[in-house]
Design an enzyme around this catalytic site. Structure first.
Site: not given
Length: 486
Positions: A119, A317, A346, A351, A415, A441
């Site tokens: 980049c 996600q 959560f 999902n 999650d 995460c």
């Protein structure tokens, strides 16, 4: 209709060198402090890096799970931008008794794993931090660092660790929020924030974003240039679904009709050129979103024939392929059976919820954002999924958690956000469902929560990494906990 590219602007072409890169993002020092002494064990020969003698030149021994170079010693030294085996000069950013955080300013012996960033604004942009290392090497070394951390912190057995889940690189991200600086409407900046700064870095396109939203950035800035009301734009969201993409302009005051028409023209032109639909949306200061022209809901397919329909402000996600692998792995670990009671906490837009429910289990989905709960329920009904109880609850509240657990669950999927699920884990060791799958995460808060579960009667049976965010410090992980036999 106004000309799409009304005025030229001077493009920022300069790149900063490694010596000019900013300090680490907020939170890196704290995370390093949490893992110091645990990632790699004790040094065979501790370096003298006391307050009176900080190192200026170091040789990197390991990579930690965030991608920092590590020098063992007392204190340990974590070096941004450095790779294993490299000798480099460093600038100390912060210093504590057990941890020094630094950045590499000059590399004397580059590693074979080092690569040129792909980049052009990598050295300035705050979005990516690890483009200087070959991606396969980054995943392998960070995966091993996290494995060693879990072995030391949680006494994890070596056979627990699973192969990492990975997806495409670099074009993997399907959602982004663009920052804008329109204080001078004739010279607008549109892109991402500079490292450790509110300054906006101009971006023509972003190589980690999926097409077609990556290609929109430069033309969108040019389309906005020259309009006074561009000052009222707070940010711009780009979201790519499987059926259509959305460009959502968040504004605090009314925008000029001509501005809206110009951006609509750009969107229509991009749709024709790419053969993939893009729609313009406007979001007012109250968070209300309306379509300009067409108003199609985004569809993001997951697994088991299920899908979610996010809006600009919803958590998703962002890596489609890795997300599908995570759902498949979670289902395999949970092994849902018809009529089992499973809690998905959560849960977001569902999902994990919807694919689990599709297998016949009775699911309780709990989410802390009321609007997401409402739309998740509507979306489930549209797909004919009725065996889900959707609840809006704050799972940091002990009373809410204990009341929900009174219904009794066979299995639980968690999650949480980066803060983790400490309150929930303390409650689960009393309720003792037979299986818990934890998606995290933040490995630091995961380790804290996992210790609660292990001390409370659970065994960590499987665990591993999911590379949701290649080229960044972030790392996702998953773990399976099963209740020990009494």
């Amino acid at each position: 209709m106004a000309n799409l590219f009304k005025q030229s602007r001077s493009k920022q072409k300069g790149k900063t060198s490694l010596t000019e890169r900013g300090a680490s993002k907020k939170g890196n020092a704290r995370a390093n402090a949490q893992v110091a002494g645990l990632l790699f064990g004790k040094s065979k020969k501790a370096a003298d890096t006391s307050e009176t003698q900080k190192p200026n030149t170091v040789t990197i021994e390991d990579l930690d799970w965030m991608g920092h170079g590590v020098v063992r010693g007392n204190p340990m030294v974590f070096v941004e931008g450095a790779l294993v085996g490299e000798t480099c000069d460093i600038e100390v950013l912060s210093s504590k008794k057990k941890v020094i955080n630094a950045k590499a300013t000059n590399i004397h012996s580059p590693s074979d794993e080092r690569q040129a960033p792909f980049c052009p604004v990598f050295d300035a942009c705050g979005g990516c931090q690890l483009q200087h290392i070959k991606p396969d090497a980054a995943l392998e070394q960070r995966d091993n660092a996290l494995k060693v951390m879990m072995e030391r912190q949680l006494s994890m057995k070596t056979n627990v660790w699973q192969a990492p889940l990975a997806g495409p690189r670099p074009q993997y991200r399907r959602k982004a929020r663009l920052a804008i600086d329109a204080r001078n409407p004739n010279h607008i900046k549109l892109g991402f924030r500079e490292q450790n700064s509110n300054k906006v870095i101009n971006v023509e396109k972003c190589p980690i974003l999926v097409d077609p939203i990556s290609k929109l950035i430069g033309p969108l800035r040019d389309a906005l240039t020259g309009f006074e009301s561009a000052r009222h734009i707070g940010h711009i969201s780009l979201i790519a679904g499987d059926n259509i993409s959305h460009l959502v302009i968040k504004h605090t005051k009314a925008l000029e009709v001509e501005l809206i028409n110009t951006v609509s023209e750009l969107v229509n032109k991009s749709t024709s050129a790419n053969g993939f639909g893009i729609e313009l949306k406007l979001e007012n200061k109250h968070g209300q979103i309306r379509g300009v022209g067409h108003d199609t809901d985004i569809i993001m397919n997951t697994v088991n024939g299920c899908s979610i329909s996010p809006s600009a402000n919803d958590f998703i996600q962002i890596n489609k392929v890795v997300n599908e692998k995570m759902i498949t792995q979670a289902i395999g670990w949970l092994n849902p059976k018809p009529n089992e009671r499973i809690a998905d906490w959560f849960s977001g837009l569902g999902n994990f919820t919807l694919p689990i429910a599709k297998l016949g289990a009775k699911v309780q989905a709990v989410e802390g954002v009321a609007e997401m709960v409402r739309r998740a329920k509507d979306n489930a009904q549209q797909q004919g999924i009725e065996n889900v109880e959707w609840l809006h609850l704050d799972l940091a509240d002990k009373t809410n958690v204990e009341a929900s657990l009174q219904q009794g669950f066979d299995k639980v999927l968690l999650d949480p956000s980066r803060e983790g699920a400490l309150t929930v884990c303390h409650a689960l060791v009393k309720a003792l469902p037979k299986t818990i799958v934890y998606v995290s995460c933040n490995p630091s808060t995961f380790s804290r929560d996992a210790k609660v579960l292990i001390d409370g009667g659970y065994e960590m049976e499987k665990a591993g990494v999911a590379e949701m965010f290649p080229f960044t410090h972030h790392m996702e992980m998953m773990a399976l906990f099963t209740r020990k036999q009494q």
